[in-house]
Design an enzyme around this catalytic site. Structure first.
Site, PDB file in Angstrom:
ATOM      1  N   ILE A   1       0.867  -1.106   0.040  1.00 37.58           N
ATOM      2  CA  ILE A   1       0.033   0.190   0.244  1.00 37.58           C
ATOM      3  C   ILE A   1       0.920   1.037   0.039  1.00 37.58           C
ATOM      4  O   ILE A   1       1.936   1.284   0.579  1.00 37.58           O
ATOM      5  CB  ILE A   1      -1.105   0.065   1.291  1.00 37.58           C
ATOM      6  CG1 ILE A   1      -1.745   1.227   1.191  1.00 37.58           C
ATOM      7  CG2 ILE A   1      -0.065  -0.344   2.573  1.00 37.58           C
ATOM      8  CD1 ILE A   1      -3.103   1.123   2.093  1.00 37.58           C
ATOM      9  N   ALA A   2       0.682   2.012  -0.858  1.00 39.36           N
ATOM     10  CA  ALA A   2       1.226   3.501  -0.675  1.00 39.36           C
ATOM     11  C   ALA A   2       0.216   4.534  -1.120  1.00 39.36           C
ATOM     12  O   ALA A   2      -0.584   4.328  -1.861  1.00 39.36           O
ATOM     13  CB  ALA A   2       2.519   3.294  -1.841  1.00 39.36           C
TER      14      ALA A   2
ATOM     15  N   GLU B   1       2.019  -8.267   6.403  1.00 38.02           N
ATOM     16  CA  GLU B   1       3.139  -8.020   7.135  1.00 38.02           C
ATOM     17  C   GLU B   1       3.955  -6.779   6.788  1.00 38.02           C
ATOM     18  O   GLU B   1       3.477  -6.061   5.997  1.00 38.02           O
ATOM     19  CB  GLU B   1       4.448  -8.919   6.522  1.00 38.02           C
ATOM     20  CG  GLU B   1       4.244 -10.195   6.585  1.00 38.02           C
ATOM     21  CD  GLU B   1       3.576 -11.008   5.528  1.00 38.02           C
ATOM     22  OE1 GLU B   1       2.832 -12.133   5.680  1.00 38.02           O
ATOM     23  OE2 GLU B   1       3.177 -10.238   4.323  1.00 38.02           O
TER      24      GLU B   1
ATOM     25  N   ASN C   1       8.337   0.562  10.831  1.00 41.27           N
ATOM     26  CA  ASN C   1       7.338   1.392  10.179  1.00 41.27           C
ATOM     27  C   ASN C   1       6.161   1.864  11.104  1.00 41.27           C
ATOM     28  O   ASN C   1       5.083   1.291  11.239  1.00 41.27           O
ATOM     29  CB  ASN C   1       6.870   0.745   8.943  1.00 41.27           C
ATOM     30  CG  ASN C   1       5.990   1.752   7.951  1.00 41.27           C
ATOM     31  OD1 ASN C   1       5.743   2.806   8.526  1.00 41.27           O
ATOM     32  ND2 ASN C   1       5.717   1.336   6.943  1.00 41.27           N
TER      33      ASN C   1
ATOM     34  N   TYR D   1      -2.615   0.318  11.158  1.00 44.01           N
ATOM     35  CA  TYR D   1      -3.317  -0.954  11.104  1.00 44.01           C
ATOM     36  C   TYR D   1      -3.938  -1.280  12.520  1.00 44.01           C
ATOM     37  O   TYR D   1      -4.981  -1.810  12.801  1.00 44.01           O
ATOM     38  CB  TYR D   1      -2.267  -1.948  10.651  1.00 44.01           C
ATOM     39  CG  TYR D   1      -1.509  -1.733   9.410  1.00 44.01           C
ATOM     40  CD1 TYR D   1      -2.268  -1.106   8.338  1.00 44.01           C
ATOM     41  CD2 TYR D   1      -0.117  -2.014   9.159  1.00 44.01           C
ATOM     42  CE1 TYR D   1      -1.443  -0.833   7.199  1.00 44.01           C
ATOM     43  CE2 TYR D   1       0.359  -1.889   7.905  1.00 44.01           C
ATOM     44  CZ  TYR D   1      -0.212  -1.203   7.057  1.00 44.01           C
ATOM     45  OH  TYR D   1       0.367  -0.828   5.942  1.00 44.01           O
TER      46      TYR D   1
END
Length: 162
Positions: free
Chosen positions: A87-88, A121, A126, A133
């Site tokens: 995801i970005a 993962e 990060n 999350y």
């Protein structure tokens, strides 16, 4: 106290659609801006070609007309599980709720297709992603030592009951 990451709701004009081959240049650009070790163009093209892989884009109408890509998420739906691979968010779209909206859209797509679990993962370092999350309801269930071979960094394994 942990500060929730990416807490803003996305603007109402944000839309979601599957990636098309003509989006590849922009997705590669977002990927390169977002990661020290970005996915290659070839890898993104392969994901685009796999029937089991979804690359979902967050888009909005661009100022001069047309469409601007704000971010993307790559996920697989395998049996009853959504597995988030990547995801970005575009640099100019960060802190606008785009990442959260993409995660929600992937979970919703999985639920509609019968998924009961989402997994991912994330690099141990990060912290903003981990905070997002956790805020979305994911929980840590394990660690994959040296998962990211480029630096020997561990991955935190997280799951969400859908």
């Amino acid at each position: 106290m942990r500060e929730p990451a990416d807490t803003l709701a996305p603007p109402p004009n944000v839309r979601f659609r599957r990636m098309r081959p003509e989006d590849l240049d922009r997705v590669v650009e977002i990927e390169k801006d977002g990661f020290r070790h970005p996915w290659s163009r070839d890898l993104l093209e392969r994901e685009l070609a796999h029937a089991w892989s979804t690359i979902l884009l967050a888009t909005e109408e661009a100022a001069g007309g047309g469409e601007g890509v704000l971010g993307f998420i790559v996920f697989w739906l395998v049996h009853d599980e959504v597995h988030v691979l990547n995801i970005a968010t575009a640099l100019e779209a960060r802190r606008r709720g785009i990442g959260r909206a993409l995660m929600d859209a992937a979970a919703d797509a999985g639920r509609r297709r019968g998924a009961t679990l989402a997994t991912l993962e994330v690099r141990r370092s990060n912290a903003p992603a981990i905070a997002l999350y956790l805020d979305l309801g994911y929980r840590q269930v394990g660690v994959r030592p040296n998962y990211y071979a480029d630096e020997g960094e561990d991955a935190i394994v997280m799951v969400l009951d859908l």
